[in-house]
Each structure stands twice: as structure tokens, then as C-alpha cells.
Design a protein around this motif. Structure first.
Motif, PDB file in Angstrom:
ATOM      1  N   THR A  48       4.547  20.382   8.980  1.00 24.79           N
ATOM      2  CA  THR A  48       4.536  20.201  10.445  1.00 24.79           C
ATOM      3  C   THR A  48       4.773  21.556  11.102  1.00 24.79           C
ATOM      4  O   THR A  48       5.472  22.415  10.561  1.00 24.79           O
ATOM      5  CB  THR A  48       5.651  19.232  10.900  1.00 24.79           C
ATOM      6  N   ASP A  49       4.204  21.752  12.240  1.00 23.88           N
ATOM      7  CA  ASP A  49       4.416  22.971  13.045  1.00 23.88           C
ATOM      8  C   ASP A  49       4.294  24.253  12.221  1.00 23.88           C
ATOM      9  O   ASP A  49       5.174  25.116  12.255  1.00 23.88           O
ATOM     10  CB  ASP A  49       5.791  22.925  13.735  1.00 23.88           C
ATOM     11  N   GLY A  50       3.257  24.351  11.420  1.00 23.28           N
ATOM     12  CA  GLY A  50       3.021  25.585  10.686  1.00 23.28           C
ATOM     13  C   GLY A  50       3.824  25.741   9.422  1.00 23.28           C
ATOM     14  O   GLY A  50       3.741  26.775   8.768  1.00 23.28           O
TER      15      GLY A  50
ATOM     16  N   ILE B 230       0.848  -1.191   0.000  1.00 22.50           N
ATOM     17  CA  ILE B 230       0.000   0.000   0.000  1.00 22.50           C
ATOM     18  C   ILE B 230       0.885   1.243   0.000  1.00 22.50           C
ATOM     19  O   ILE B 230       2.094   1.163   0.253  1.00 22.50           O
ATOM     20  CB  ILE B 230      -0.962   0.011   1.207  1.00 22.50           C
ATOM     21  N   VAL B 231       0.303   2.389  -0.284  1.00 19.88           N
ATOM     22  CA  VAL B 231       1.048   3.646  -0.369  1.00 19.88           C
ATOM     23  C   VAL B 231       1.854   3.874   0.910  1.00 19.88           C
ATOM     24  O   VAL B 231       2.994   4.339   0.867  1.00 19.88           O
ATOM     25  CB  VAL B 231       0.092   4.823  -0.678  1.00 19.88           C
ATOM     26  N   ALA B 232       1.307   3.510   2.049  1.00 17.46           N
ATOM     27  CA  ALA B 232       2.013   3.696   3.327  1.00 17.46           C
ATOM     28  C   ALA B 232       3.307   2.875   3.398  1.00 17.46           C
ATOM     29  O   ALA B 232       4.163   3.141   4.243  1.00 17.46           O
ATOM     30  CB  ALA B 232       1.096   3.348   4.493  1.00 17.46           C
ATOM     31  N   ASP B 233       3.475   1.880   2.506  1.00 19.99           N
ATOM     32  CA  ASP B 233       4.698   1.069   2.491  1.00 19.99           C
ATOM     33  C   ASP B 233       5.840   1.741   1.740  1.00 19.99           C
ATOM     34  O   ASP B 233       6.984   1.279   1.805  1.00 19.99           O
ATOM     35  CB  ASP B 233       4.431  -0.301   1.847  1.00 19.99           C
ATOM     36  N   LEU B 234       5.550   2.812   1.001  1.00 18.58           N
ATOM     37  CA  LEU B 234       6.616   3.507   0.272  1.00 18.58           C
ATOM     38  C   LEU B 234       7.588   4.150   1.248  1.00 18.58           C
ATOM     39  O   LEU B 234       7.229   4.525   2.368  1.00 18.58           O
ATOM     40  CB  LEU B 234       6.018   4.578  -0.652  1.00 18.58           C
ATOM     41  N   ILE B 235       8.846   4.287   0.803  1.00 19.15           N
ATOM     42  CA  ILE B 235       9.898   4.866   1.645  1.00 19.15           C
ATOM     43  C   ILE B 235      10.272   6.215   1.076  1.00 19.15           C
ATOM     44  O   ILE B 235      10.595   6.292  -0.112  1.00 19.15           O
ATOM     45  CB  ILE B 235      11.118   3.918   1.683  1.00 19.15           C
ATOM     46  N   PRO B 236      10.285   7.282   1.851  1.00 22.41           N
ATOM     47  CA  PRO B 236       9.901   7.333   3.263  1.00 22.41           C
ATOM     48  C   PRO B 236       8.375   7.361   3.400  1.00 22.41           C
ATOM     49  O   PRO B 236       7.657   7.626   2.441  1.00 22.41           O
ATOM     50  CB  PRO B 236      10.506   8.643   3.745  1.00 22.41           C
ATOM     51  N   ASN B 237       7.902   7.077   4.598  1.00 24.63           N
ATOM     52  CA  ASN B 237       6.460   7.054   4.791  1.00 24.63           C
ATOM     53  C   ASN B 237       5.959   8.280   5.562  1.00 24.63           C
ATOM     54  O   ASN B 237       4.804   8.349   5.931  1.00 24.63           O
ATOM     55  CB  ASN B 237       6.014   5.770   5.481  1.00 24.63           C
ATOM     56  N   ASN B 238       6.823   9.246   5.781  1.00 20.93           N
ATOM     57  CA  ASN B 238       6.418  10.463   6.501  1.00 20.93           C
ATOM     58  C   ASN B 238       6.235  11.632   5.537  1.00 20.93           C
ATOM     59  O   ASN B 238       6.565  12.761   5.842  1.00 20.93           O
ATOM     60  CB  ASN B 238       7.457  10.812   7.570  1.00 20.93           C
ATOM     61  N   VAL B 239       5.717  11.317   4.340  1.00 19.13           N
ATOM     62  CA  VAL B 239       5.498  12.325   3.310  1.00 19.13           C
ATOM     63  C   VAL B 239       4.067  12.199   2.781  1.00 19.13           C
ATOM     64  O   VAL B 239       3.355  11.250   3.118  1.00 19.13           O
ATOM     65  CB  VAL B 239       6.499  12.174   2.138  1.00 19.13           C
ATOM     66  N   ILE B 240       3.679  13.128   1.928  1.00 19.90           N
ATOM     67  CA  ILE B 240       2.407  13.023   1.219  1.00 19.90           C
ATOM     68  C   ILE B 240       2.736  12.541  -0.183  1.00 19.90           C
ATOM     69  O   ILE B 240       3.587  13.122  -0.871  1.00 19.90           O
ATOM     70  CB  ILE B 240       1.686  14.390   1.162  1.00 19.90           C
ATOM     71  N   TRP B 241       2.086  11.475  -0.623  1.00 20.10           N
ATOM     72  CA  TRP B 241       2.323  10.921  -1.955  1.00 20.10           C
ATOM     73  C   TRP B 241       1.226  11.387  -2.897  1.00 20.10           C
ATOM     74  O   TRP B 241       0.037  11.350  -2.556  1.00 20.10           O
ATOM     75  CB  TRP B 241       2.370   9.389  -1.899  1.00 20.10           C
TER      76      TRP B 241
END
Length: 176
Positions: A62-64, A23-34
Motif C-alpha cells: 500500500t502507498d508505495g 473461498i480464498v477471500a474468506d481466509l483471515i486476515p483478508n487484507n493480504v495476498i495469499w
């Protein structure tokens, strides 16, 4: 105007096996918007199944902070596992064992669910044998199927079990 940098993507080409249901969440890195496009486009849902195509990563705010104005392209390839099926035929007199099935070095099983393993010293019988191995790039499993037929030729029938010959007949084996 402040621009957030592109996300640090180190794997610009990512490959998954279709049986893994990536799934999309498995892409690296996973802390981004795809996204589905380099600009504009639609954000991919993290739970969407991956397909072979290009995905575009943007830094998640993040944080504004703002989302990055440029996106990093990642090529995703979905591989399909292969099946290697072979029909084999041996004579019973050969007394072949499971260890002689190719490719060698695999664990062979009695069913496709790979639950009941044979010992390599077990004699082959007429049946189907199953094994798996990783493909050369280690992404998908190859399923090996061997349909084995053991031929057992019955002994010849002899009408006369006791045969007598005279020395003067100069009998040979073909006279039996």
C-alpha cells in the motif's frame, strides 16, 4: 532496502466445511495476498475455492510499500459433513413419540430440506425423519436420518368367541 513485515496472522490453522464453499477471500486476515508457496509460487485468486493445503500470506503493498519478503504459513482444512443414519423398529403398542428419537433435543423434520418440523409429542409413524446438529468442533453439520418402521401386530383370531367350561373341567387359560 526496505522490507515490509509479515502480515499479522493470528489464526494459523483455519477449518471450513465443504458445504460452505469457502473461498480464498474468506481466509483471515483478508487484507493480504495469499500464495501457494512460501517463496515464489502463484498468487491465489480471492474467488478460488479453498482446498485442504497450506496457504501463505504476504503483506499487500500500500502507498508505495513493497510486498513482504517472508510469508506466514496457514494450514487450511476442509471438513466434510457426516451423515448418521439408523433404521429403527418399534411396536405400535409402545406409542413412541418424535421426542424419543436420538440424539434427543433436536428438531426432527419430515424431509431432508428441513422445512416441516414435528412436535416432540407427535407419535412416530413408519417414515423417515431428518435432523441436523453441529459436529463437536462446530464447523460442519451432521445430518441425522432415522428410518422408522412401526410394527402393528394384529390381534389373534379366535374361532370360538364364546366358550363354555364346566367347573369340574378345572379349565385354565391355555384351554381357551
Amino acid at each position: 532496502i526496505r522490507d515490509t513485515p509479515q502480515p499479522p496472522v493470528t489464526e494459523l490453522s483455519q477449518t471450513f466445511c465443504s458445504t460452505d464453499n469457502g473461498i480464498v477471500a474468506d481466509l483471515i486476515p483478508n487484507n493480504v495476498i495469499w500464495y501457494d508457496a512460501a517463496t515464489g509460487g502463484t498468487a491465489d485468486d480471492p474467488q478460488d475455492l479453498l482446498v485442504t493445503r497450506k496457504y501463505y500470506a504476504a503483506t499487500k503493498p500500500t502507498d508505495g510499500t513493497c510486498e513482504s519478503s517472508t510469508r506466514t504459513e496457514v494450514t487450511v482444512t476442509i471438513k466434510t459433513p457426516t451423515q448418521d443414519k439408523t433404521n429403527l423398529s418399534f411396536c405400535a403398542i409402545e406409542k413412541r413419540t418424535v421426542g424419543t428419537l436420538t440424539p434427543t433435543g433436536l428438531i426432527w423434520y419430515s424431509e431432508a430440506s428441513l422445512e416441516s418440523a414435528f412436535k416432540s409429542s407427535d407419535l412416530l409413524v413408519s417414515r423417515t425423519y431428518y435432523a441436523t446438529s453441529l459436529d463437536p468442533d462446530g464447523i460442519c453439520k451432521t445430518v441425522h436420518v432415522r428410518v422408522v418402521t412401526i410394527k402393528d401386530t394384529p390381534p389373534p383370531t379366535v374361532d370360538q368367541l364364546n366358550q363354555n367350561f364346566c367347573v369340574t373341567d378345572n379349565a385354565i387359560v391355555a384351554d381357551l
